[in-house]
Design an enzyme around this catalytic site. Structure first.
Site, mmCIF file in Angstrom:
data_model
loop_
_atom_site.group_PDB
_atom_site.id
_atom_site.type_symbol
_atom_site.label_atom_id
_atom_site.label_comp_id
_atom_site.label_asym_id
_atom_site.label_seq_id
_atom_site.Cartn_x
_atom_site.Cartn_y
_atom_site.Cartn_z
ATOM 1 N N THR A 35 11.092 -7.648 -10.399
ATOM 2 C CA THR A 35 10.130 -8.896 -10.874
ATOM 3 C C THR A 35 9.085 -9.115 -10.110
ATOM 4 O O THR A 35 8.832 -8.669 -8.795
ATOM 5 C CB THR A 35 11.447 -9.809 -10.350
ATOM 6 O OG1 THR A 35 12.423 -9.641 -11.167
ATOM 7 C CG2 THR A 35 10.731 -11.416 -10.783
ATOM 8 N N CYS A 49 4.508 3.552 14.767
ATOM 9 C CA CYS A 49 5.736 4.339 14.593
ATOM 10 C C CYS A 49 6.969 3.607 14.876
ATOM 11 O O CYS A 49 7.219 2.992 15.588
ATOM 12 C CB CYS A 49 5.709 5.611 15.560
ATOM 13 S SG CYS A 49 7.160 6.368 15.596
ATOM 14 N N GLY A 67 1.017 -1.308 0.059
ATOM 15 C CA GLY A 67 0.008 -0.065 0.127
ATOM 16 C C GLY A 67 0.970 1.258 0.005
ATOM 17 O O GLY A 67 0.601 2.195 -0.682
ATOM 18 N N THR A 68 1.932 1.335 0.827
ATOM 19 C CA THR A 68 2.636 2.690 0.937
ATOM 20 C C THR A 68 3.311 2.607 -0.524
ATOM 21 O O THR A 68 3.355 4.029 -0.861
ATOM 22 C CB THR A 68 3.956 2.149 1.884
ATOM 23 O OG1 THR A 68 3.107 2.085 3.149
ATOM 24 C CG2 THR A 68 4.833 3.460 2.043
ATOM 25 N N ASN A 71 -7.780 4.916 8.715
ATOM 26 C CA ASN A 71 -7.189 3.956 9.421
ATOM 27 C C ASN A 71 -7.021 3.969 10.939
ATOM 28 O O ASN A 71 -6.929 3.105 11.430
ATOM 29 C CB ASN A 71 -5.700 3.681 8.802
ATOM 30 C CG ASN A 71 -4.721 4.931 9.337
ATOM 31 O OD1 ASN A 71 -5.151 5.938 8.701
ATOM 32 N ND2 ASN A 71 -3.736 4.785 10.125
ATOM 33 N N GLN A 129 -7.565 0.764 3.939
ATOM 34 C CA GLN A 129 -8.371 0.075 4.980
ATOM 35 C C GLN A 129 -9.913 -0.392 4.443
ATOM 36 O O GLN A 129 -10.322 -1.139 5.304
ATOM 37 C CB GLN A 129 -8.533 1.175 6.304
ATOM 38 C CG GLN A 129 -7.585 1.305 6.864
ATOM 39 C CD GLN A 129 -6.871 0.122 7.883
ATOM 40 O OE1 GLN A 129 -7.886 -0.686 8.135
ATOM 41 N NE2 GLN A 129 -5.799 0.112 8.212
ATOM 42 N N GLY A 159 -2.110 -5.865 0.207
ATOM 43 C CA GLY A 159 -2.471 -7.305 0.515
ATOM 44 C C GLY A 159 -2.823 -7.819 1.968
ATOM 45 O O GLY A 159 -3.665 -8.355 2.101
ATOM 46 N N HIS A 160 -1.971 -7.508 2.728
ATOM 47 C CA HIS A 160 -2.129 -8.090 4.318
ATOM 48 C C HIS A 160 -3.117 -7.535 5.051
ATOM 49 O O HIS A 160 -3.609 -8.002 6.171
ATOM 50 C CB HIS A 160 -0.412 -7.923 5.060
ATOM 51 C CG HIS A 160 -0.274 -6.501 5.441
ATOM 52 N ND1 HIS A 160 -0.666 -6.235 6.853
ATOM 53 C CD2 HIS A 160 0.166 -5.319 4.920
ATOM 54 C CE1 HIS A 160 -0.026 -4.905 6.979
ATOM 55 N NE2 HIS A 160 -0.056 -4.489 5.603
#
Lengths: 390, 359
Positions: free
Chosen positions: A243, A331, A72-73, A159, A187, A206-207
């Site tokens: 890849t 953090c 996501g980042t 979030n 989220q 994904g997670h």
């Protein structure tokens, strides 16, 4: 007797769904680079493309719009940095970035960087006391000089406090002024019905939805070409090199598919558990304030402030009791800062320090809620004795 | 017992925490974030509580299998330690911030919080021993005299000592490093911290100048009354200091000159021969006793700076003030430092040095 740990931090990461586990492990021992022309490469490619099509179908976009990333980042960074640079290169007047004040750091920090290093004129859009974007503020920023806006970025759902943003209205405004809209939906995807075609670009991870860590996607409509931020072999539409992670991509698609299967049932289940949790905590502990929108928020998130104590102390005591909750957003160094989300919502800094995010997910049970409700009152009493440390 | 182990990210606190775990305590590791703007990395032995130190501390907790949290005490540290440090220097004294930190932060703010949260003690990697005596718990020097840190703990009162745990007091530094290696703690070979943790580049005079501004004045010969030169701020000088005086001419007898007095009011730094540094009366204020306060005059050994030698003398108490008459003359006693009184290895207490004189 030691009890099973109670995991109530699903917004940080949620257990992998069995379907995702199967998909990941099925491909882990297979050789094949999805960019190779030979048979093993073609096999890998097929897994990636089928996954892409599945993700696209669920999100209501074309397969070609889905760009797989490392998470996501990276997807948020690619959208923010890439769109700003591309739009600015087309027209030097486009210096303004309009972003809500409650974005995740994956958006917040690249936006700030653009302001500090690339001449962006950043406008932080205010939110109301529930954490919902002030649409009038957005409208007046857009109307003032639409030709100077590089992009608008509004998260789908927050979030920390879970408040769902008025994305459809934002999208309509952006369309009216012909300005691209990015939405961090990390989220939301897997928990809410998300139609990615509503926006011009959308990030998912994904997670957070029961897939593996280390894979995510940016959905970016064709015709909008953010400048890449990672350079190399040009995989993924030349927008993102590296890849392809075949097991990861397969796991992401499998998790998303699984989450669609029980979306409504799960949302109902989580909302019921969450509402009971909040009601029982409010009843058994004095001085509790609920943050966020009680009616239009993510179903699994309860964000609570406990007057007169530090969230850190509560977290420590609950952790010792085998219950995992969060201060809000993690953090790296572990030094708590008052949450920018709560501050933007007008919560007093001291109250912001005494808050916890309790987030439920697909494995949560009534027993988890019972355990928390039982452990919280003595923990709050003790944390209050320790005070706020000021 | 439930114990908070303060983990700095260094080897001593790591081994101390490990020993507390071995002793059967339920240990939680806590790293104290003391600086507001933390540097990312350490430079050699300078500074502490960088992000890298926090990471090292977390790894120690992982290896020991204990929970780990960061407690943000930067506000309290800024108020109680850093501001005090600046105002002491502004008043012409030379404070020891480690004592202040132990008195106000580690064994006050942290200990109070730990006790309120249900812990019984705070465990640190200080080299000092706690001994259960007839009148309660006593603070004693460490076995490793070269590493002894009882001087900076001499501000702890009986209540604070009751909530303290110093598992390293019976060991030498070499033993502690060897034990860290044996335990697989990756900080085993990390250099010791020196200097003042909140002045990472070690330039105390420059750091103070940034905060106090320059306050130029004269460097005056204490014997002749002659002005020998100028300085940028009297706060940068400490009684007993020899370097950095920048007086062009040597003394008439050819000997070295030392700072023998600092008068911030007139911005004057007095310099003179070492004999002027020799004193045998030390007056202290703000006395703190590590147990019962002495009733009448007592025979003691005093130490007037960290890792300094101990000098025999007699201590008299008058409320919160103390007076020490030393049997021999002692040099370089700087106002603002602590005078710590020992009976044998036992620490009786301490006071902040206010004035010195010669009989």
């Amino acid at each position: 007797m030691t009890q099973f740990p109670v995991y109530l931090d699903h917004a940080a990461t949620t257990p992998m769904r069995p379907e995702a586990y199967t998909a990941v492990t099925e491909h882990l021992l297979e050789v094949g680079n999805a960019s190779s022309l030979h048979a093993p490469g073609r096999r890998a490619r097929r897994v990636v493309e089928e996954s892409r099509e599945a993700v696209a179908a669920i999100l209501g976009v074309r397969a070609g719009d889905v760009v797989f990333t490392s998470g996501g980042t990276e997807a948020d960074n690619l959208a923010v940095l890439g769109l700003y640079r591309a739009r600015r290169a087309e027209d030097q007047r486009r210096t303004r970035v309009l972003a809500t004040a409650i974005e995740h750091h994956a958006v917040l920090d690249p936006v700030e960087r653009l302001g500090e290093h690339e001449g962006a004129d950043v406008r932080w859009l205010p939110v109301d006391g529930c954490g919902r974007l002030d649409l009038d503020a957005l409208k007046s920023e857009l109307a003032a000089a639409p030709e100077t806006v590089a992009l608008v970025t509004v998260m789908w759902a927050n979030n920390e406090v879970g408040t769902i943003q008025p994305v459809a209205e934002v999208a309509a405004l952006c369309a009216e002024y012909d300005v691209p809209l990015h939405s961090d939906a990390v989220q939301a995807v897997g928990t809410l019905p998300v139609d990615a075609s509503t926006v011009d670009s959308l990030a998912l991870s994904g997670h957070k939805l029961g897939g593996p860590v280390g894979v995510g996607a940016l959905v970016v409509r064709r015709g909008l070409s953010p400048q890449p931020i990672v350079f190399g072999g040009g995989q993924e539409r030349d927008l993102r090199s590296g890849t392809l992670d075949v097991p990861g991509v397969a796991g992401l698609a499998a998790a998303l598919l699984a989450s669609m299967g029980d979306l409504e049932v799960r949302a109902h289940h989580l909302r019921t558990l969450r509402d009971r949790l909040v009601a029982e905590v409010v009843e058994s502990v004095e001085g509790v304030t609920r943050n966020g929108d009680p009616d239009d928020g993510l179903p699994g998130i309860a964000h609570l402030s406990f007057a007169g104590c530090e969230g850190d102390a509560l977290l420590l005591l609950l952790d010792a009791a085998g219950i995992a909750v969060s201060r809000g957003s993690a953090c790296s160094a572990g030094v708590p800062q008052p949450s920018h989300v709560l501050l933007a919502m007008g919560v007093e800094p001291l109250a912001a320090r005494g808050s916890l995010r309790i987030s439920l997910g697909h494995t949560s049970t009534g027993d988890d809620v019972d355990r928390l409700v039982e452990a919280l009152p003595p923990a709050v009493a003790r944390a209050r004795r320790a005070g706020t440390g000021r | 017992m439930k114990v908070v182990a303060a983990l700095s990210g260094g080897v001593d606190s790591a081994v101390a925490a490990a020993r507390a775990v071995d002793a059967g305590h339920e240990v939680v590791g806590v790293h104290l974030a003391l600086a507001r703007d933390r540097a990312q990395e350490r430079t050699g032995s300078r500074g502490c509580c960088t992000v890298e130190d926090a990471r090292d501390a977390r790894r120690v907790a992982d290896v020991l299998g204990i929970p780990f949290y960061v407690w943000d005490l930067s506000e309290r540290f800024a108020e109680d330690v850093v501001e005090d440090f600046v105002s002491e220097y502004a008043a012409g004294r030379t404070p020891n911030p480690c004592l202040r930190c132990n008195e106000r932060i580690k064994f006050s703010a942290v200990l109070d919080r730990a006790l309120a949260l249900g812990f019984g003690a705070v465990c640190t990697g200080h080299y000092a021993r706690l001994v259960e005596g007839p009148d309660g718990r006593e603070l004693h020097r460490a076995v490793d005299d070269g590493k002894d840190q009882s001087y900076v703990l001499a501000v702890l009162d009986a209540d604070q000592l009751a909530g303290s745990m110093f598992p390293l007091g019976g060991s030498t530094k070499d033993e502690v490093r060897a034990e860290a290696r044996r335990r697989g703690l990756l900080v085993a070979d990390k250099p010791d911290s020196h200097d003042i943790c909140f002045i990472p580049d070690g330039d105390t005079a420059g750091w103070l100048r940034d905060r106090l501004g320059s306050a130029p004045g004269d460097v005056v010969d204490a014997v002749s009354g002659e002005t020998l030169g100028t300085h940028e701020g009297a706060f940068a000088f400490t009684v007993g200091q020899r370097r950095g005086l920048h007086v062009g001419r040597p003394a008439e007898d050819g000997g070295r000159r030392y700072v023998v007095g600092v008068d911030v009011g007139s911005a004057t730094v007095l310099v003179g021969p070492p004999v002027l540094l020799e004193v045998d009366r030390i007056e202290g204020e703000r006395a703190r006793w590590c147990g019962p306060a002495p009733a009448g005059p007592v025979e003691v050994d005093v130490q007037v700076r960290a890792h300094g030698e101990r000098i025999p003398g007699v201590l008299e108490r008058d409320g919160a003030a103390v007076r020490v008459m030393t049997r021999e003359r002692v040099r370089g006693v700087a106002p603002g430092q602590a005078v710590v009184a020992y009976a044998g290895t036992r620490v009786l207490g301490s006071a902040t040095i206010a004035r010195t004189s010669r009989a």
